[in-house]
Design an enzyme around this catalytic site. Sequence first.
Site: not given
Lengths: 412, 140
Positions: A139-140
């Site tokens: 996600d990051c």
Amino acid sequence: MAVKKSYEEINEKIKRGEAVVVTAEEVIEIAAEKGYAKAAKEIDVVTTGTFGAMCSSGAFINFGHSNPRIKMKKVWLNGVEAYSGIAAVDAYIGAAQLPDNDPENKVFPGRFSYGGGHVIHDLVARKEIRLEAVGYGTDCYPNQKVDTIITLDDVNDAFLFNPRNAYQNYNCAINLGDKVLYTYMGILKPKVGNASYSSAGQLSPLMNDPYYRTIGVGTRIFLGGGIGYVAWNGTQHHPNVSRGENGVPQTGAGTLSLIGDLKQMDPNWLVGLSFIGYGATMAVGIGIPIPILDEEMLRYTAVKDEDIFCPLVDYNEGYPYSKPMDLGLVNYKDLKSGKILFNGKEVVTTSQSSYPRARRIAEILKEWIQRGQFELTRPVANIPSADDDIIFKSIPERKPGVTYFNGGNRRD
Amino acid sequence: MKNKLVCYFSAAQSEQPIIYRLVKNYDLIVNILKADINPQKEGYLVLELEGDKNSYTEGVAFIKSLGVVVEPLSETIVWQSEVCIQCGACASFCPTEALNIERNSMEISFIDSKCVICGMCLDCCPTRAIQLHFEIKGAV
Ligand code: SF4
Ligand code: SF4
């Protein structure tokens, strides 16, 4: 009265441009002419140098982020993999790493034309380098692939961090077998056809400070044409070995771990090497200044090739299979003459470490100090010396059981 | 005997099955070291021929009989001083002292006229500063 000088006094003289600086070669003659006490009074700094293959070398690089960001799982520079098991866009390129598709020794002896050392040289030479990376996406860090061209100026940080350099003495390799050997000590002709050595001898840094009195953590040095520092003792640092009366080890002993900003280094002093049948590596240029704090330091730096001995080691069986064999010692004066005697037979010597380049490094460092550009540093901490209880270990042979997986912490 | 040859040929000759004949009719071991043939079918072949003396002589005569120009390969050793790091590793492999260390300075130098192009130094140079060059003339 016995001479004593502090680092501060020597640095004051360097700042005023008054320091007397000589190389580890020049000091030999001066000491012979004037005697140790007088030479110690007159000389402030002795510079050393070495330039040879040092496989345990490499560089940490932070590439900066792609957009979207990536957590690199694998990274390649010109097809040579860099270790990326650290933060997202950090990696470590090792000098001995080979491209994934290198033919290695499949056709023996392999040529190993390009490896991590060549990548580092090309980076420092400001050549364009292909950067490829893959990630699994988070996600990051959503990006999963980078394929681009970079130069050293495009990366945030690049520093050389060599775990083991500047070996204090080394083996002289011979081949007692009857076929040619291709080793990291070069080609060894059968039936003791040559004797290969790799040390700058009297110019080599740790030969001139055999008990590491002035070379320790934090020592400022010449590294790869720029400025670097001693970070720690090197891996395999093994100071308690047999030593001559002059304190110089008679076999491989101390080592140094070195660090320095790659961006201010020079491609002439970091050169990729290809050892046929063995692999790729890098020649690293290192120079260390030694402050003449007292007569003892002067005596150490005045050591000469004929008083430095190294062991003859067989690379047919002795080294690869760790078979103890006592084949005797040779000194560097004889090695540098081009011939040594072994069992009454003349054997030609093969040099692997560049003495002319070592001499040049000692001269460059001398000029830097004379011009007031380079001051000496007192070690922040000492590295272990001969009286420390360091034992040289090998890998234990044990049978791993199922409980050893994941360190024994299995989630059932 | 064993020798390296450069064979220069033109379009008509390149249509001939030269290698096949050398192997079949003259019982020679043929090693193609280098070949460069342009789209007009002109070019050269660098061959290493090995066989007994008679078949070798007859084999070479056969190639010449086709109108192919045959010359002994002229090779040169090139020492790139700017690539050399002066490690000295090559000197003990050179049988003629063409690569030689001056023992005071420990500096290596290369004297072209002493080199017999044996190739011994090529493998032991870790910087590949020493190279073997083929000398090939322009197409015939
Ligand atoms: S080719 Fe042979 S003779 Fe020539 S420099 Fe190399 S080793 Fe010496
Ligand atoms: S082996 Fe290569 S790099 Fe070393 S001295 Fe000879 S030519 Fe120079």
